[in-house]
Design a protein around this motif. Structure first.
Motif, PDB file in Angstrom:
ATOM      1  N   GLY A 228       0.793  -1.224   0.000  1.00 39.54           N
ATOM      2  CA  GLY A 228       0.000   0.000   0.000  1.00 39.54           C
ATOM      3  C   GLY A 228       0.821   1.267   0.000  1.00 39.54           C
ATOM      4  O   GLY A 228       0.475   2.256  -0.658  1.00 39.54           O
ATOM      5  N   THR A 229       1.942   1.272   0.742  1.00 40.55           N
ATOM      6  CA  THR A 229       2.778   2.472   0.794  1.00 40.55           C
ATOM      7  C   THR A 229       3.364   2.796  -0.576  1.00 40.55           C
ATOM      8  O   THR A 229       3.378   3.957  -1.004  1.00 40.55           O
ATOM      9  CB  THR A 229       3.918   2.288   1.816  1.00 40.55           C
ATOM     10  N   ALA A 230       3.826   1.776  -1.287  1.00 42.10           N
ATOM     11  CA  ALA A 230       4.367   1.987  -2.634  1.00 42.10           C
ATOM     12  C   ALA A 230       3.282   2.470  -3.584  1.00 42.10           C
ATOM     13  O   ALA A 230       3.525   3.322  -4.451  1.00 42.10           O
ATOM     14  CB  ALA A 230       4.993   0.693  -3.150  1.00 42.10           C
ATOM     15  N   LEU A 231       2.064   1.971  -3.422  1.00 41.89           N
ATOM     16  CA  LEU A 231       0.966   2.392  -4.288  1.00 41.89           C
ATOM     17  C   LEU A 231       0.598   3.850  -4.046  1.00 41.89           C
ATOM     18  O   LEU A 231       0.183   4.551  -4.973  1.00 41.89           O
ATOM     19  CB  LEU A 231      -0.255   1.501  -4.074  1.00 41.89           C
ATOM     20  N   ALA A 232       0.739   4.310  -2.809  1.00 43.64           N
ATOM     21  CA  ALA A 232       0.449   5.718  -2.522  1.00 43.64           C
ATOM     22  C   ALA A 232       1.399   6.627  -3.294  1.00 43.64           C
ATOM     23  O   ALA A 232       0.987   7.648  -3.861  1.00 43.64           O
ATOM     24  CB  ALA A 232       0.571   5.983  -1.024  1.00 43.64           C
ATOM     25  N   GLN A 233       2.676   6.265  -3.349  1.00 42.70           N
ATOM     26  CA  GLN A 233       3.646   7.039  -4.119  1.00 42.70           C
ATOM     27  C   GLN A 233       3.355   6.937  -5.616  1.00 42.70           C
ATOM     28  O   GLN A 233       3.431   7.935  -6.353  1.00 42.70           O
ATOM     29  CB  GLN A 233       5.068   6.534  -3.836  1.00 42.70           C
ATOM     30  N   GLU A 234       2.984   5.755  -6.079  1.00 39.44           N
ATOM     31  CA  GLU A 234       2.682   5.545  -7.495  1.00 39.44           C
ATOM     32  C   GLU A 234       1.476   6.387  -7.918  1.00 39.44           C
ATOM     33  O   GLU A 234       1.476   7.014  -8.986  1.00 39.44           O
ATOM     34  CB  GLU A 234       2.408   4.059  -7.729  1.00 39.44           C
ATOM     35  N   PHE A 235       0.447   6.403  -7.075  1.00 39.03           N
ATOM     36  CA  PHE A 235      -0.732   7.211  -7.361  1.00 39.03           C
ATOM     37  C   PHE A 235      -0.395   8.694  -7.385  1.00 39.03           C
ATOM     38  O   PHE A 235      -0.786   9.424  -8.311  1.00 39.03           O
ATOM     39  CB  PHE A 235      -1.813   6.922  -6.314  1.00 39.03           C
ATOM     40  N   PHE A 236       0.349   9.159  -6.403  1.00 41.35           N
ATOM     41  CA  PHE A 236       0.720  10.574  -6.359  1.00 41.35           C
ATOM     42  C   PHE A 236       1.498  10.973  -7.614  1.00 41.35           C
ATOM     43  O   PHE A 236       1.217  12.006  -8.240  1.00 41.35           O
ATOM     44  CB  PHE A 236       1.560  10.868  -5.115  1.00 41.35           C
ATOM     45  N   ALA A 237       2.470  10.164  -8.018  1.00 41.26           N
ATOM     46  CA  ALA A 237       3.284  10.481  -9.196  1.00 41.26           C
ATOM     47  C   ALA A 237       2.436  10.540 -10.452  1.00 41.26           C
ATOM     48  O   ALA A 237       2.595  11.428 -11.301  1.00 41.26           O
ATOM     49  CB  ALA A 237       4.397   9.453  -9.355  1.00 41.26           C
ATOM     50  N   SER A 238       1.496   9.609 -10.586  1.00 43.64           N
ATOM     51  CA  SER A 238       0.639   9.586 -11.771  1.00 43.64           C
ATOM     52  C   SER A 238      -0.329  10.759 -11.780  1.00 43.64           C
ATOM     53  O   SER A 238      -0.542  11.397 -12.814  1.00 43.64           O
ATOM     54  CB  SER A 238      -0.149   8.265 -11.807  1.00 43.64           C
ATOM     55  N   CYS A 239      -0.905  11.072 -10.621  1.00 43.42           N
ATOM     56  CA  CYS A 239      -1.917  12.123 -10.540  1.00 43.42           C
ATOM     57  C   CYS A 239      -1.329  13.508 -10.781  1.00 43.42           C
ATOM     58  O   CYS A 239      -2.026  14.398 -11.288  1.00 43.42           O
ATOM     59  CB  CYS A 239      -2.595  12.075  -9.177  1.00 43.42           C
ATOM     60  N   THR A 240      -0.063  13.706 -10.440  1.00 45.86           N
ATOM     61  CA  THR A 240       0.568  15.025 -10.601  1.00 45.86           C
ATOM     62  C   THR A 240       1.483  15.110 -11.812  1.00 45.86           C
ATOM     63  O   THR A 240       2.035  16.177 -12.091  1.00 45.86           O
ATOM     64  CB  THR A 240       1.373  15.381  -9.338  1.00 45.86           C
TER      65      THR A 240
END
Length: 538
Positions: A282-294
């Motif tokens: 989950g922690t890695a996915l939070a970073q992945e989501f942030f990078a994609s969204c921004t």
């Protein structure tokens, strides 16, 4: 209305760069990082320019439709080479007008994608792949896709100064590959970039010996003129990428005149994070989501606008980690004041419908900047207000949608409007497989591209790509704006020949097949001549 002052840049009409007529005004590009005007003045064309461009395109449509494919392919290849050779100038112009980073976005990603899709279009022209020849020897029928023999009007968006530019992008390449004249309507966010591309296209056009009016470009015209042009039956089709309101207005005018309009409108691209994968990483996915969204300041049509997160400890940890990433990030530069104002209105709509802002939510300076923003809403509220809570927030904004379990996630999937993409993340140990299948069954009819275990931002230029989807992501679920040869068929007509003598048939439908074109003959794909297809080579 007035004639064009000498300081205003010319338009490309009828094969010549000439002063705009009956001007409705003029404008300059802006540096969105500082919010200041830059570069020369460009014309807002009046009806005289619009009608002149349409008349010139109509006049050469038959000539272009009859052009040997090799001439079309030569133009596309030559234009691609010219773009690659002019990378420094083009990247500098696009960076100044959009604030998108030179490296890697413009120079290493978007510009090569642009020249690459031009070359893919050229390859599809040479191979006749887009024409899809079909022959039924028993019934005496033969069919293929052929030019519209009418102009195609292309509207470019603000978020891709190269790859979707009206004078160089996928719609442009597709329409030209189908041997139709193009009237390009540049986006006012990057007029100097578009001008430079048009100059390169004009030179390549002359070198290839194509009709001078096969490629024309206007920088801007008002909405009323756009609607009038879209509703002119002399057009063969329209390609549009942009806002839902703008695209639907053009489509309504085109529909009234029987002009096909291929419009890309809006998409929130839902992402479903299943319980097992959150517990796993989950922690890695939070970073992945942030990078994609921004990425690109969130100004992508495949931006992950809504992420469905299950309740529970793992879901809460993901929300906490994602919120921290968004809160720590600096404000992102948007393309224009208009984009900034539209984003502010979208956030107001989301909040009024029940979404809570976890972090961000405000404009910032200098220029047109916005804080990376994360909102949250529960499933029950979303199901009560599905339309408002699917408002596209075009920028670095994500909405977290909390669900109780996999059954409710499937219910949410069924509530989504049509989207370009839908994504599911599942655990590597297969613990999410049953939930994945249940949710994917509900989601599949609502998205053009179903994605597994990666964020949706980015579109590969591949024959297998579908950059399209059900309404309101696009106006038609059966077509793609990216990927040759399928994208070309939007700007083609299906021609059938019934018992027509062979000398009167198009080349790829004749008995003899000297070019080795792949054809569907009596149910078998092969490259043989008619009479030899019993030993077809598949």
């Amino acid at each position: 209305m007035s004639t064009q002052p000498s300081s205003v840049r010319p338009v490309l009409i009828g094969g010549d760069w000439r002063a705009a007529q009956a001007l409705h005004g003029h404008f300059r590009a802006e540096d969105p990082a500082q919010g200041v005007a830059i570069g020369p003045e460009f014309p807002v064309s009046g009806a005289a320019d619009v009608q002149a461009a349409l008349a010139a395109a109509v006049a050469v449509a038959d000539e272009l439709a009859a052009m040997p494919p090799e001439r079309i392919a030569a133009f596309l290849d030559s234009y691609a080479d010219a773009i690659d050779a002019d990378v420094d100038t083009l990247v500098a112009l696009a960076h100044a007008e959009t604030a998108l980073p030179k490296e890697p976005r413009l120079a290493k990603v978007e510009l090569p994608r642009t020249s690459g899709q031009l070359r893919q279009a050229a390859q599809a022209v040479r191979s006749y792949a887009w024409t899809q020849p079909v022959i039924d020897t028993v019934a005496g029928l033969r069919a293929h896709y052929a030019p519209l023999a009418k102009p195609v009007l292309v509207f470019g968006p603000n978020n891709f100064p190269f790859a979707f530019n009206a004078i160089a992008g996928s719609d442009f390449a597709s329409a030209i590959a189908a041997r139709n004249p193009v009237i390009a309507k540049a986006h006012p966010s990057h007029p100097a970039t578009s001008e430079r591309l048009a100059q390169l296209a004009h030179t390549a056009l002359r070198q290839a010996g194509l009709p001078a009016a096969a490629v024309q470009m206007l920088y801007h015209f008002d909405h009323a003129l756009g609607a009038a042009l879209a509703g002119d039956a002399r057009l063969g089709a329209i390609g549009f990428t942009g806002s839902r309101a703008g695209g639907l207005a053009l489509k309504a005018a085109a529909d009234a005149a029987g002009v096909p309009a291929y419009v890309e409108l809006s998409s929130v691209n839902p992402v479903f994070l299943l319980p097992g994968v959150l517990a796993e990483r989950g922690t890695a996915l939070a970073q992945e989501f942030f990078a994609s969204c921004t990425m690109g300041s969130g100004q992508f049509c495949t931006n992950p606008g809504i992420v469905v997160v299950p309740n529970g400890a793992a879901g809460d940890a993901f929300v906490e980690a994602a919120t921290a990433h968004f809160a720590a990030a600096a404000p992102n530069v948007l393309f224009s004041r208009g984009v900034q104002e539209h984003l502010e209105r979208s956030l107001a709509t989301l909040r009024a419908a029940g979404a809570t802002c976890l972090t961000g939510g405000a404009s910032a300076g200098p220029g047109y900047r916005f804080q990376p923003t994360l909102l949250s809403v529960d499933a029950e509220t979303f199901l009560r207000e599905p339309r408002a809570l699917q408002t596209e927030a075009f920028g670095p904004v994500g909405l977290l949608l909390r669900a109780t379990d996999a059954a409710q996630m499937a219910e949410l999937a069924r509530a989504f409007e049509g989207n370009l993409t839908g994504t599911l993340y599942g655990a590597r140990d297969s613990s999410d497989d049953a939930a994945w299948a249940h949710i994917a069954h509900a989601l599949r009819p609502r998205v053009g591209r179903l994605i597994g275990n990666k964020m949706p931002t980015g579109v590969a230029v591949s024959p297998a790509m579908n950059h399209g989807g059900p309404y309101p992501s696009t106006g038609h679920p059966g077509f793609t704006a990216v990927g040759m040869p399928a994208a070309i068929r939007r700007f083609a007509a299906l021609h059938s020949y019934d018992n027509v003598p062979e000398p009167q048939l198009p080349t790829e439908l004749r008995d003899h097949n000297p070019g080795g074109v792949a054809r569907l003959i009596d149910g078998h794909w092969c490259i043989d001549d008619i009479g030899n297809h019993g030993d077809h080579k598949e």
